[in-house]
Design a protein around this motif. Structure first.
Motif, PDB file in Angstrom:
ATOM      1  N   ALA A 120       1.349  -0.995   0.066  1.00  0.00           N
ATOM      2  CA  ALA A 120      -0.245   0.328  -0.181  1.00  0.00           C
ATOM      3  C   ALA A 120       0.855   1.623   0.050  1.00  0.00           C
ATOM      4  N   PHE A 121       0.725   2.237  -0.408  1.00  0.00           N
ATOM      5  CA  PHE A 121       1.341   3.301  -0.823  1.00  0.00           C
ATOM      6  C   PHE A 121       0.053   4.983  -0.048  1.00  0.00           C
ATOM      7  N   ALA A 122       1.782   5.694   0.457  1.00  0.00           N
ATOM      8  CA  ALA A 122       0.770   7.397   0.553  1.00  0.00           C
ATOM      9  C   ALA A 122       2.617   8.110   0.504  1.00  0.00           C
ATOM     10  N   ALA A 123       2.028   9.274   0.029  1.00  0.00           N
ATOM     11  CA  ALA A 123       2.243  10.248  -0.121  1.00  0.00           C
ATOM     12  C   ALA A 123       2.734  11.113   1.199  1.00  0.00           C
ATOM     13  N   GLU A 124       3.993  11.049   1.112  1.00  0.00           N
ATOM     14  CA  GLU A 124       4.803  12.459   2.155  1.00  0.00           C
ATOM     15  C   GLU A 124       4.568  13.983   1.687  1.00  0.00           C
ATOM     16  N   THR A 125       3.405  15.571   1.880  1.00  0.00           N
ATOM     17  CA  THR A 125       3.184  16.203   1.070  1.00  0.00           C
ATOM     18  C   THR A 125       4.286  17.536   1.502  1.00  0.00           C
ATOM     19  N   GLY A 126       4.955  17.081   2.973  1.00  0.00           N
ATOM     20  CA  GLY A 126       5.819  18.088   3.395  1.00  0.00           C
ATOM     21  C   GLY A 126       5.120  18.906   4.186  1.00  0.00           C
ATOM     22  N   THR A 127       3.840  18.923   4.474  1.00  0.00           N
ATOM     23  CA  THR A 127       2.264  19.184   5.630  1.00  0.00           C
ATOM     24  C   THR A 127       1.346  18.165   6.187  1.00  0.00           C
TER      25      THR A 127
END
Length: 264
Positions: A106-113
């Motif tokens: 499964a995936f997630a993304a760190e956007t910085g915020t």
């Protein structure tokens, strides 16, 4: 080695003890280093929001290298001053490639915020609770991605790493920082060490004037860059095999022990 002009330290498993805090002895050693003229730079996989409370507790300001080098964060102004994101097309391609290479991830993304998490992404952090948003899929995500997160409850992280490096084939940086079943993927060329090297160049600090501390594979290049790179006693076997200098574990105040030698 003379006392370093810059001290670069990882946080989890390195500066922080197993309870996730900075011990009083370590706080005193950091203050001793600052009073001796050294700049303290946190170099971490954490996003800025996860660094702020640690910096406040440790009494450390200035710039921090966050998200494995993708973000430079000003702890004083609480602003992102530089970032290098994964291009949307590259992120989408990596997701497709790894979904095929590592079935069931499964995936997630760190956007910085904040964090965008697909269903089934099982990694949680206290400092992310208010900043996490569930999304149906990261395929086609057009927002900024500081790093892509790939998680599995079934695969061992070292096996995932080997498979991911082969599948990504140089299109992105693949690493991991100690969380079971979790890979962290940044834009090609983005590493903790590369961003730290840029900060040192801006300050006129030679690598020989840097002391660094770390415990995980994503710290290896930082420890190699520094004139004095120290592996924690609790470090990953790859780190212990590659790094000659050692200090005590994070629960034995290993960073403080070295800093006290420099500024006794």
């Amino acid at each position: 080695m003379n006392p370093p002009r810059l001290v670069a330290t990882d946080l989890d498993g390195t500066l922080l003890d197993s309870t996730g805090t900075v011990s009083p002895r370590t706080r005193r050693a950091l203050r001793l280093a600052r009073e001796g003229g050294a700049e303290i730079v946190f170099v971490t996989a954490r996003a800025p929001r996860g660094v702020e409370p640690i910096a406040e507790l440790a009494g450390v300001g200035g710039l921090a290298v966050c998200s494995n080098g993708a973000i430079v964060y000003d702890l004083g102004t609480r602003e992102i001053v530089a970032r290098r994101d994964l291009a949307p097309a590259t992120a989408a391609h990596v997701v497709e490639t790894l979904a095929e290479a590592l079935p069931g991830v499964a995936f997630a993304a760190e956007t910085g915020t904040g964090v965008l998490a697909e269903p089934g992404y099982g990694v949680t952090h206290v400092h992310d609770a208010r900043h996490r948003r569930e999304v149906a899929s990261l395929r086609g995500c057009a927002g900024p991605i500081a790093k892509l997160l790939v998680w599995s409850s079934e695969h061992l992280v070292d096996e995932m790493f080997t498979a991911a490096v082969a599948a990504v084939d140089g299109q992105a940086e693949v690493t991991h920082s100690g969380v079971g079943g979790l890979l962290e993927i940044s834009a090609a060329g983005v590493t903790k060490a590369g961003t730290l090297a840029g900060l040192c160049e801006e300050r006129g600090v030679d690598p020989a004037e840097v002391a660094a501390f770390g415990d995980m594979p994503n710290d290896l290049a930082v420890l190699a860059f520094a004139g004095a790179g120290y592996a924690m006693a609790n470090a990953h076997p790859l780190v212990l095999a590659a790094v000659e200098r050692r200090t005590l574990s994070n629960d034995e105040h290993g960073v403080a022990v070295v800093l006290e030698r420099f500024w006794s």
